[in-house]
Design a protein around this motif. Structure first.
Motif, mmCIF file in Angstrom:
data_model
loop_
_atom_site.group_PDB
_atom_site.id
_atom_site.type_symbol
_atom_site.label_atom_id
_atom_site.label_comp_id
_atom_site.label_asym_id
_atom_site.label_seq_id
_atom_site.Cartn_x
_atom_site.Cartn_y
_atom_site.Cartn_z
ATOM 1 N N LEU A 17 0.829 -1.100 -0.006
ATOM 2 C CA LEU A 17 0.094 -0.009 -0.326
ATOM 3 C C LEU A 17 0.618 1.080 -0.170
ATOM 4 O O LEU A 17 0.467 2.396 -0.870
ATOM 5 C CB LEU A 17 -0.979 -0.009 1.376
ATOM 6 N N GLY A 18 2.017 1.344 0.900
ATOM 7 C CA GLY A 18 2.547 2.525 0.765
ATOM 8 C C GLY A 18 3.550 2.268 -0.374
ATOM 9 O O GLY A 18 3.642 3.399 -0.805
ATOM 10 N N MET A 19 3.959 1.804 -1.216
ATOM 11 C CA MET A 19 4.865 1.728 -2.571
ATOM 12 C C MET A 19 3.527 2.289 -3.366
ATOM 13 O O MET A 19 3.960 2.841 -4.608
ATOM 14 C CB MET A 19 5.287 0.456 -2.882
ATOM 15 N N ILE A 20 2.485 1.513 -3.516
ATOM 16 C CA ILE A 20 1.460 2.333 -4.350
ATOM 17 C C ILE A 20 1.702 3.499 -4.232
ATOM 18 O O ILE A 20 0.816 4.277 -5.379
ATOM 19 C CB ILE A 20 0.236 1.944 -3.853
ATOM 20 N N ALA A 63 2.993 5.997 -3.191
ATOM 21 C CA ALA A 63 4.436 6.634 -3.357
ATOM 22 C C ALA A 63 4.812 6.346 -4.963
ATOM 23 O O ALA A 63 4.961 7.415 -5.036
ATOM 24 C CB ALA A 63 5.335 5.719 -3.189
ATOM 25 N N THR A 64 4.367 5.333 -5.367
ATOM 26 C CA THR A 64 4.051 5.501 -7.217
ATOM 27 C C THR A 64 3.651 6.840 -7.380
ATOM 28 O O THR A 64 3.365 7.698 -8.768
ATOM 29 C CB THR A 64 3.730 4.139 -7.094
ATOM 30 N N CYS A 65 2.340 6.663 -7.489
ATOM 31 C CA CYS A 65 1.153 7.546 -7.676
ATOM 32 C C CYS A 65 1.424 9.071 -7.301
ATOM 33 O O CYS A 65 1.506 9.660 -8.105
ATOM 34 C CB CYS A 65 -0.629 6.849 -6.631
ATOM 35 N N ALA A 66 2.310 9.071 -6.326
ATOM 36 C CA ALA A 66 3.021 10.550 -6.203
ATOM 37 C C ALA A 66 4.090 10.863 -6.905
ATOM 38 O O ALA A 66 3.883 12.303 -7.473
ATOM 39 C CB ALA A 66 3.685 10.543 -4.575
ATOM 40 N N ASP A 67 4.711 10.026 -7.261
ATOM 41 C CA ASP A 67 5.954 10.274 -8.169
ATOM 42 C C ASP A 67 5.348 10.185 -9.960
ATOM 43 O O ASP A 67 5.563 11.771 -10.549
ATOM 44 C CB ASP A 67 6.667 8.774 -8.575
ATOM 45 N N CYS A 68 3.779 9.981 -10.273
ATOM 46 C CA CYS A 68 2.844 10.121 -11.209
ATOM 47 C C CYS A 68 3.116 11.554 -11.971
ATOM 48 O O CYS A 68 3.127 11.848 -12.799
ATOM 49 C CB CYS A 68 2.222 9.385 -11.267
ATOM 50 N N GLN A 94 8.745 7.750 4.483
ATOM 51 C CA GLN A 94 8.764 8.130 3.579
ATOM 52 C C GLN A 94 7.883 8.074 2.709
ATOM 53 O O GLN A 94 6.992 9.128 1.769
ATOM 54 C CB GLN A 94 9.467 7.786 2.888
ATOM 55 N N PHE A 95 6.513 7.347 2.458
ATOM 56 C CA PHE A 95 5.331 6.864 1.284
ATOM 57 C C PHE A 95 4.744 8.495 2.031
ATOM 58 O O PHE A 95 3.995 8.543 1.071
ATOM 59 C CB PHE A 95 5.224 5.794 1.801
ATOM 60 N N LEU A 96 3.613 7.872 3.544
ATOM 61 C CA LEU A 96 3.418 9.228 3.573
ATOM 62 C C LEU A 96 3.543 10.338 3.044
ATOM 63 O O LEU A 96 2.835 11.189 2.646
ATOM 64 C CB LEU A 96 2.916 8.989 5.547
ATOM 65 N N ALA A 97 4.649 10.410 3.971
ATOM 66 C CA ALA A 97 5.625 12.119 3.397
ATOM 67 C C ALA A 97 4.760 12.357 2.083
ATOM 68 O O ALA A 97 5.157 13.574 1.723
ATOM 69 C CB ALA A 97 6.714 12.625 4.450
ATOM 70 N N LEU A 98 5.465 11.859 1.290
ATOM 71 C CA LEU A 98 5.673 11.986 0.061
ATOM 72 C C LEU A 98 3.958 12.488 -0.927
ATOM 73 O O LEU A 98 3.609 12.437 -1.462
ATOM 74 C CB LEU A 98 6.423 10.808 -1.263
ATOM 75 N N ALA A 99 2.704 10.967 -0.212
ATOM 76 C CA ALA A 99 1.906 10.983 -1.026
ATOM 77 C C ALA A 99 1.493 12.514 0.224
ATOM 78 O O ALA A 99 0.584 13.319 -1.006
ATOM 79 C CB ALA A 99 0.757 9.976 -0.218
ATOM 80 N N THR A 100 1.435 13.002 0.931
ATOM 81 C CA THR A 100 0.919 14.444 0.959
ATOM 82 C C THR A 100 1.375 14.886 0.880
ATOM 83 O O THR A 100 0.428 16.224 0.437
ATOM 84 C CB THR A 100 1.503 14.021 2.804
ATOM 85 N N VAL A 101 2.911 15.165 0.643
ATOM 86 C CA VAL A 101 3.289 16.914 -0.251
ATOM 87 C C VAL A 101 2.466 16.683 -2.071
ATOM 88 O O VAL A 101 2.282 17.538 -2.082
ATOM 89 C CB VAL A 101 4.338 16.378 -0.423
ATOM 90 N N ALA A 102 2.344 15.794 -2.113
ATOM 91 C CA ALA A 102 2.577 16.029 -3.330
ATOM 92 C C ALA A 102 0.731 16.169 -3.722
ATOM 93 O O ALA A 102 0.475 16.786 -4.357
ATOM 94 C CB ALA A 102 2.123 14.187 -4.941
ATOM 95 N N THR A 103 -0.017 15.598 -2.617
ATOM 96 C CA THR A 103 -1.575 16.000 -3.424
ATOM 97 C C THR A 103 -1.841 17.339 -2.590
ATOM 98 O O THR A 103 -2.359 18.154 -3.298
ATOM 99 C CB THR A 103 -2.377 15.171 -2.315
ATOM 100 N N ARG A 104 -0.608 17.931 -1.876
ATOM 101 C CA ARG A 104 -0.844 19.697 -0.958
ATOM 102 C C ARG A 104 -0.403 20.306 -2.017
ATOM 103 O O ARG A 104 -1.234 21.027 -2.383
ATOM 104 C CB ARG A 104 -0.244 19.276 0.461
#
Length: 285
Positions: free
Chosen positions: A93-96, A98-103, A241-251
Motif C-alpha cells: 500500500l505504501g509503495m503504491i 508513493a508511486t502515484c505521488a511520483d506520477c 517516506q511513503f506517507l510524506a511523499l503522498a501528502t506533499v504531492a497531494t497538498r
C-alpha cells in the motif's frame, strides 16, 4: 524471567513502531483537518479527469496504509504467516501511494518540456526499470524471511527474524531517479526563466524542485537506516517516506489548482494551455 539482548532490542523496535504509526495517524488526521476546506473545494469544483482520480488514490490510500500498520503493531498475533501477510500488505500500500505521488511529477516534467514524447518515454522507462528492480530485490530479500513475535509479555506486533543487506539498493535507485528529474526541472527553469514569469509557472517549478529534494533526502535517510538498523525500524521509516511523499504531492497539487483558479485572468497563454492538464481545470488528462 530474563530475556536476551536480541529480545529486548526487538521489543524496543516494536514499541518504536507503535509510536511512529500513532504519530503518522495523528499527522494524517491533523493535515486533513487543516486542509478540509481546500480539499472539498477541489473535490467538488474541479472537473473529473485521470489526474483527479490519481489525486484521490494518492490522498486516501495512506489512510488504509496507516490502519493496517496500526493493526499490525497493536493487535496480538501469534501467527507468523499472518504477520508476514500484514507487513507485506502495508508495504505494498505504501509503495503504491508513493508511486502515484511520483506520477504527478513525471507528468509535470513532461508538460515542462512541452510534452516531449521521447523524453516522457525515457522517464517512464527509467522509472519502470527502477520500480521493477526494487520490487525484485524486495521480494527476493523477504521471500525466505521468517516473522516472529516478541517473547516479552504485553509487547504486540511482529518482526523479521533476519534482514537482507541489499534493502538499501531500491533507495539508491529512486534517489538517483529523483535527482535526474530535479536536474531536468532546473535545466528547463533556466531555459524558460525570462519567457514565463507567471505565478502559476513559478509555483509549479518550486513544487517540482521541492518534491525531488524530499525524495532524495528521504531516500538517503532510508539507505542509512537499512544498513544500520533492525528490519522493524526500516519498515516503519519506509512508511514515513511513503506517507510524506503522498501528502506533499497531494497538498502541492491542491495548491496548484487553487493558484490556477486565482490566476485565470493571467495573460500567460503557456500556463493556461500547457498546465491545464496538470491542474485538471479543463479535465483533458
Amino acid at each position: 524471567m530474563e530475556y536476551s539482548i536480541d529480545d529486548v532490542a526487538a521489543a524496543r523496535s516494536l514499541q518504536f513502531a507503535k509510536y511512529i504509526y500513532t504519530a503518522m495517524a495523528t499527522f494524517w488526521i491533523y493535515d486533513y483537518a487543516c486542509s478540509l476546506h481546500e480539499e472539498w473545494s477541489f473535490l467538488l469544483r474541479s472537473h473529473w479527469s485521470k489526474i483527479k482520480c490519481l489525486y484521490i488514490v494518492t490522498k486516501y490510500l495512506p489512510f488504509i496504509f496507516i490502519i493496517t500498520g496500526l493493526y499490525t503493531s497493536f493487535t496480538p498475533n501469534e501467527n507468523p504467516i499472518k504477520c508476514g501477510m500484514l507487513v507485506n500488505i502495508t508495504s505494498v500500500l505504501g509503495m503504491i501511494a508513493a508511486t502515484c505521488a511520483d506520477c504527478f511529477f513525471i507528468i509535470r516534467t513532461y508538460v515542462f518540456w512541452n510534452k516531449n514524447k521521447i523524453l516522457l518515454a525515457a522517464i517512464v522507462g527509467t522509472y519502470l526499470l527502477c520500480l521493477i528492480g526494487s520490487v525484485s530485490i524486495i521480494v527476493d530479500a523477504t521471500a525466505s524471511v521468517a516473522y516472529v513475535t516478541s517473547p516479552i509479555p504485553s509487547i504486540t506486533g511482529c518482526y523479521q527474524s533476519s534482514t537482507s543487506d541489499r534493502m538499501f539498493i531500491p533507495f539508491v535507485l529512486f534517489s538517483a531517479f529523483g535527482m535526474g528529474l530535479m536536474i531536468l526541472t532546473l535545466i528547463r527553469a533556466l531555459q524558460s526563466w525570462w519567457r514565463n514569469t507567471s505565478r502559476l509557472y513559478i509555483v509549479l517549478m518550486n513544487h517540482n524542485i521541492l518534491y525531488y529534494a524530499c525524495v532524495f533526502l528521504f531516500s538517503i535517510m532510508n539507505i542509512f537506516t537499512s544498513l544500520l538498523l533492525q528490519e522493524t525500524y526500516q519498515t516503519v521509516l519506509d512508511g514515513i517516506q511513503f506517507l510524506a511523499l503522498a501528502t506533499v504531492a497531494t497538498r502541492m497539487h491542491n495548491h496548484l489548482w487553487q493558484t490556477n483558479q486565482r490566476s485565470r485572468g493571467s495573460t500567460s497563454d503557456f500556463v493556461h494551455i500547457q498546465l491545464s492538464d496538470i491542474s485538471s481545470v479543463n479535465g483533458t488528462v
